[in-house]
Design an enzyme around this catalytic site. Structure first.
Site, PDB file in Angstrom:
ATOM      1  N   HIS A 312       0.853  -1.188   0.000  1.00  0.00           N
ATOM      2  CA  HIS A 312       0.000   0.000   0.000  1.00  0.00           C
ATOM      3  C   HIS A 312       0.887   1.235   0.000  1.00  0.00           C
ATOM      4  O   HIS A 312       1.937   1.241   0.634  1.00  0.00           O
ATOM      5  CB  HIS A 312      -0.907   0.016   1.243  1.00  0.00           C
ATOM      6  CG  HIS A 312      -2.070   0.922   1.093  1.00  0.00           C
ATOM      7  ND1 HIS A 312      -1.992   2.270   1.359  1.00  0.00           N
ATOM      8  CD2 HIS A 312      -3.329   0.693   0.658  1.00  0.00           C
ATOM      9  CE1 HIS A 312      -3.166   2.820   1.110  1.00  0.00           C
ATOM     10  NE2 HIS A 312      -3.999   1.892   0.674  1.00  0.00           N
ATOM     11  N   ASP A 369      -7.891  -5.550   0.364  1.00  0.00           N
ATOM     12  CA  ASP A 369      -8.415  -6.418  -0.694  1.00  0.00           C
ATOM     13  C   ASP A 369      -8.019  -7.873  -0.541  1.00  0.00           C
ATOM     14  O   ASP A 369      -8.518  -8.727  -1.276  1.00  0.00           O
ATOM     15  CB  ASP A 369      -7.933  -5.915  -2.062  1.00  0.00           C
ATOM     16  CG  ASP A 369      -8.652  -4.644  -2.468  1.00  0.00           C
ATOM     17  OD1 ASP A 369      -9.821  -4.513  -2.117  1.00  0.00           O
ATOM     18  OD2 ASP A 369      -8.028  -3.789  -3.113  1.00  0.00           O
TER      19      ASP A 369
END
Ligand code: CMC
Length: 435
Positions: A312, A369
């Site tokens: 991320h 996710d």
């Protein structure tokens, strides 16, 4: 709660012989900033920041992330508390209005949403012209754009009552639109929303009810779906939200701006990652490749394979949303009576990655996710519907950020500069004289 200017020492920048002072701006939490607006005027230089690694295009009061500590808060409230105690529509109000609503205001808001979930027969026609095999995100973006055509009284970005109506219409009609996209792909008739059913119940029923049957699901199904939407509701200046703000900065209406957010979200490096994670786990299962061997492929740059659902831009520790989803995955699957070997593979892949130097050195952890797709799959959604579900969750964030931008007196049309590295001026060469 506005950030205060000038309370930090100014920063001086030496450009050749000249020194210029740049003001600073204090954040209430997180990184403070340097105001670089006078840079070009004062020095002729522009700032190059590919991927906006250091660039804050705005100040914002909506969401706070501490990527090192794994903290996410909406309007100051920790995501863990909201996920456990709140509901999606309450969180939507919190993000959009700035405060948790009173019981009376929440009920009035829910009633207003309930009233507008219906789509007219003319609107329903648009689902029949899209090919059945169209990706749901393509149809979703198109349908949201079409809303600008169907609701002209809600378009003016500078009229608060029009913006309020567009806010309600988007939140109310998006579940209906997404359920219709699914039903059309399945070849099933489109159902109507029912007054008196909750937002999530209506969405699930309109999506899954089979002809001639009742749709029933355990409480854990509805609660998990609501929680997943809460977890996705905002994430400050991510790619899709920045797109929504950028489009809105030209005073494009809310629908057109949100539709741009849907387009950005469809990318596999952003919201499309949840679908890619499931495809990746299925690939590992179907090819029987050892997770360790798969990781060798990921680490081999020439393979161009990434470990989807990992890494991320902001989180350099465990994504707090991923921690909540991971905790829920086992419980939700058990409540739904589903056993999924992909969940075991996901656990194994995570273990291998977290003990591998490649991931440790780069501080790559599971993101939101990584486990969401497994829950959605257990609920009965096909992988192609995962990103539309992300979009439904992110909708309140897009709306809140767009509204903050429209009201911000400091906001300007987004118009970045560039550093031109192409040819200097040259003469046009007629076609018959070119080599
Ligand atoms: N698998 C393998 N290597 C990775 C991964 C990954 N998932 N993510 C980052 N890296 C490596 C990357 O190759 C680079 O290595 P090096 O320093 O040797 O060049 C380093 O880690 C830094 O990566 P980056 O691409 O410069 O980082 P970024 O901040 O630009 O990208 C990201 C962030 C999310 C796009 C990226 O981590 C990624 O592609 N992850 C997989 C896709 C994914 O799961 N996306 C969902 C993000 S969370 C939901 C959302 O907000 O949309």
């Amino acid at each position: 709660m506005a950030a205060s200017k000038g309370t930090l020492p100014a920063v001086s920048l030496q450009v050749g012989e000249r020194s210029i002072e740049l003001a600073t701006i204090r954040a209430s939490q997180g990184n403070h900033g340097i105001v670089v607006a006078p840079l070009m005027k004062e020095t002729g230089l522009v700032a190059l920041d590919t991927g906006y690694l250091n660039t804050a295009p705005c100040t914002s009061e909506i969401t706070f992330i501490d990527g090192d500590a794994g903290i996410l808060r909406y309007r100051g409230y920790p995501i863990e508390q909201l996920a456990e105690k709140s509901t999606f529509l309450e969180v939507a109000m919190l993000l959009i209005k700035g405060e948790l609503p009173s019981a009376h205001d929440l009920e009035a808001f829910e009633t207003r949403i309930d009233k507008h979930m219906y789509l007219s027969d003319d609107f329903r026609q648009i689902f029949s012209v899209m090919p059945r095999r169209a990706h749901p995100m393509a149809t979703l973006g198109a349908a949201i754009n079409m809303m600008a055509g169907f609701y002209p009284e809600s378009l003016d970005p500078l009229d608060p009552s029009a913006v309020s109506l567009a806010t309600v219409l988007l939140l109310a009609k998006m579940p209906t639109i997404i359920s219709y996209i699914y039903r059309r792909a399945q070849g099933n008739a489109l159902l109507y929303p029912k007054h008196g059913q909750s937002y999530i119940e209506n969405f699930a029923r309109m999506t899954f009810q089979l002809p001639g049957e009742r749709f029933e699901a355990p409480e854990a199904f509805y609660r998990a779906l609501d929680t997943l939407l809460i977890l996705h509701a905002d994430h400050e200046q991510n790619c899709s939200t920045s797109s929504v703000r950028m489009i809105g900065s030209a005073q494009a209406n809310l629908y057109m701006s949100v539709s741009g957010g849907v387009s950005a979200l469809s990318g596999p490096l952003h919201g499309g990652a949840n679908e890619s994670v499931l495809n990746m786990l299925q690939y590992i299962r179907d090819t029987d490749i050892e997770p360790k061997k798969f990781m060798e492929k990921v680490k081999d740059r020439s393979s161009n394979i990434r470990l989807m659902g990992f890494g991320h831009r902001v989180y350099k520790s465990y994504d707090p949303r991923a921690a909540i989803v991971k905790e829920q995955a086992d419980a939700v699957l058990a409540a739904l009576g589903v056993k999924d070997e992909l969940l075991d593979i996901a656990h194994e892949v995570e273990q291998v990655a977290l003990s591998d130097d490649y991931f440790i050195e780069r501080r790559l952890y599971p993101n939101v996710d990584f486990y969401t797709g497994i829950i959605y799959r257990a609920m009965g959604f096909p992988a192609s519907m995962f990103t539309p579900l992300f979009a439904l969750g992110r909708l309140p964030g897009w709306i809140a950020q767009w509204r903050e931008m429209i009201r911000d007196p400091a906001a300007k049309i987004g118009r970045p500069r560039q550093i031109y590295v192409g040819h200097p001026e040259r003469e046009y060469v007629p076609l018959d004289q070119r080599p």
